[in-house]
Design an enzyme around this catalytic site. Sequence first.
Site, PDB file in Angstrom:
ATOM      1  N   ASN A 257       1.730  -2.154   1.498  1.00 25.63           N
ATOM      2  CA  ASN A 257       0.382  -2.604   1.283  1.00 25.63           C
ATOM      3  C   ASN A 257       0.276  -3.197  -0.355  1.00 25.63           C
ATOM      4  O   ASN A 257      -0.553  -2.570  -0.979  1.00 25.63           O
ATOM      5  CB  ASN A 257      -0.626  -1.358   1.773  1.00 25.63           C
ATOM      6  CG  ASN A 257      -1.831  -2.036   1.879  1.00 25.63           C
ATOM      7  OD1 ASN A 257      -2.834  -1.743   0.987  1.00 25.63           O
ATOM      8  ND2 ASN A 257      -2.176  -2.524   2.926  1.00 25.63           N
TER       9      ASN A 257
ATOM     10  N   ARG B 118      -3.708  -3.685  -1.410  1.00 30.70           N
ATOM     11  CA  ARG B 118      -4.339  -4.621  -0.628  1.00 30.70           C
ATOM     12  C   ARG B 118      -5.432  -4.207   0.109  1.00 30.70           C
ATOM     13  O   ARG B 118      -6.680  -4.661   0.254  1.00 30.70           O
ATOM     14  CB  ARG B 118      -3.457  -5.105   0.652  1.00 30.70           C
ATOM     15  CG  ARG B 118      -3.855  -6.330   1.240  1.00 30.70           C
ATOM     16  CD  ARG B 118      -2.806  -7.066   2.441  1.00 30.70           C
ATOM     17  NE  ARG B 118      -3.402  -8.104   2.815  1.00 30.70           N
ATOM     18  CZ  ARG B 118      -4.259  -8.306   3.933  1.00 30.70           C
ATOM     19  NH1 ARG B 118      -4.812  -7.388   4.629  1.00 30.70           N
ATOM     20  NH2 ARG B 118      -4.468  -9.265   4.457  1.00 30.70           N
ATOM     21  N   CYS B 119      -5.416  -2.870   0.686  1.00 23.29           N
ATOM     22  CA  CYS B 119      -6.712  -2.264   1.214  1.00 23.29           C
ATOM     23  C   CYS B 119      -7.726  -1.988   0.458  1.00 23.29           C
ATOM     24  O   CYS B 119      -8.835  -2.244   0.914  1.00 23.29           O
ATOM     25  CB  CYS B 119      -6.281  -0.877   1.947  1.00 23.29           C
ATOM     26  SG  CYS B 119      -5.052  -0.852   3.255  1.00 23.29           S
ATOM     27  N   MET B 120      -7.687  -1.952  -0.879  1.00 22.82           N
ATOM     28  CA  MET B 120      -8.709  -1.471  -1.668  1.00 22.82           C
ATOM     29  C   MET B 120      -9.578  -2.889  -2.274  1.00 22.82           C
ATOM     30  O   MET B 120     -10.186  -2.924  -3.080  1.00 22.82           O
ATOM     31  CB  MET B 120      -8.318  -0.947  -2.875  1.00 22.82           C
ATOM     32  CG  MET B 120      -7.791   0.656  -2.361  1.00 22.82           C
ATOM     33  SD  MET B 120      -7.527   1.596  -4.109  1.00 22.82           S
ATOM     34  CE  MET B 120      -5.844   0.898  -4.649  1.00 22.82           C
TER      35      MET B 120
ATOM     36  N   GLY C  76      -3.322   0.975   0.058  1.00 27.27           N
ATOM     37  CA  GLY C  76      -2.905   0.718  -1.119  1.00 27.27           C
ATOM     38  C   GLY C  76      -3.759  -0.490  -1.557  1.00 27.27           C
ATOM     39  O   GLY C  76      -4.981  -0.573  -1.256  1.00 27.27           O
TER      40      GLY C  76
END
Length: 399
Positions: free
Chosen positions: A342, A387-389, A385
Amino acid sequence: MTTPHVTSEVGPLRTVLLHRPGGELKRLTPRNNDQLLFDAIPWVDRAEQEHDAFAAVLREQGVEVLLLDELLSEALRDPRARTAALHSGVDERRLGAEVADTLCSYLSSMDEKTLTGVLVSGMTFEELPAAEGQSLVRRMHQPHDFAIDPLPNLLFTRDSSVWIDDRVAVTSLAMPARIRESALTDLVYAYHPRFAQSARAYGAHSAPVEGGDVLLLAPGVVAVGVGERTTPAGAESLARSLFADDLAHTVLAVPITQTRASMHLDTVCTMVDHDAVLMYPAIRDHLTAYVLRPAGEGIKVSGPEPFLRASAEAMELDRLRVVDTGLDPVTAEREQWEDGNNTLAVSPGTLVAYERNVETNARLEDAGIEVLRISGSELGSGRGGPRCMSSPIVRDPLY
């Protein structure tokens, strides 16, 4: 201010939306963390420090960092936004008319910053304003039960909205603990002056789609994971919307295992360069894709076929370079679980990743990818990670 525009995963990142964690994480307990989709109880002060360091790394790369709570507070200056916020935050069906009316009146008296805090961090029954008379609803709930649920997963801004070209898709989140996130994101894009001219690509009322499942492989080419969170109906609805608005010529619907470890496509595969992906090796030879293309007023569906082959063909590449997660099957499984896949690209061949995934980061560097490492010991407790945030709002074109 640059006009929102995103056509790839790796074009130079100019503006991004983050949410700095805070009081909502302090609502997590061993009693509710599973329901609220966290695997552990984070150390909140350390999580805030880690997130500040993440934002600092992005700013050092020349990225404008927008914070969701600040945008929401500014949007709530519009009376229409306040009305919509109260409607989404106060569940009359669960609270009953009397408690709901009292709560709405109380929230209406708050300033924008305080109201934002309640909408994000929630409110317990013991925090409700006093009211005349008796209430069965109040009597039968415990003091620490939530009258308004907190939103600890708001940290993962990727999931509730996706910019595709010059339009924003406000998504429809699948899990009950996250449904209200889309409503708050929608308020920002509907009522904040910065986004007054922004058009929509997809409506949150449509079938479930989550941003972690949406990868902009190249201009006009979109991959959509279909699994625990995004449904086939959601993937098809998004594809039809993109085709109708001429935002894509190919959508790849990618079935993924419906498990916590692979809840989104970006937990097993992300772009790290214009022609390269980081992929969990256990699924490399098994990941497939249904290929959707416009056909008159409808769509044409073909496949399934191998994901890597279908992607390269749609992107007009001979092949995609693949960097494997981990070093061996055990390390790969461990680092995939710890969000090794991620990653967030800030430009072609440069990305942000959790420092703990040592072998994956080493493989990336061996492949010529620059890795900007951040700590995520506490941020990762919600299974997400870099990218998710992050939700990119402006990226420079690749070509």
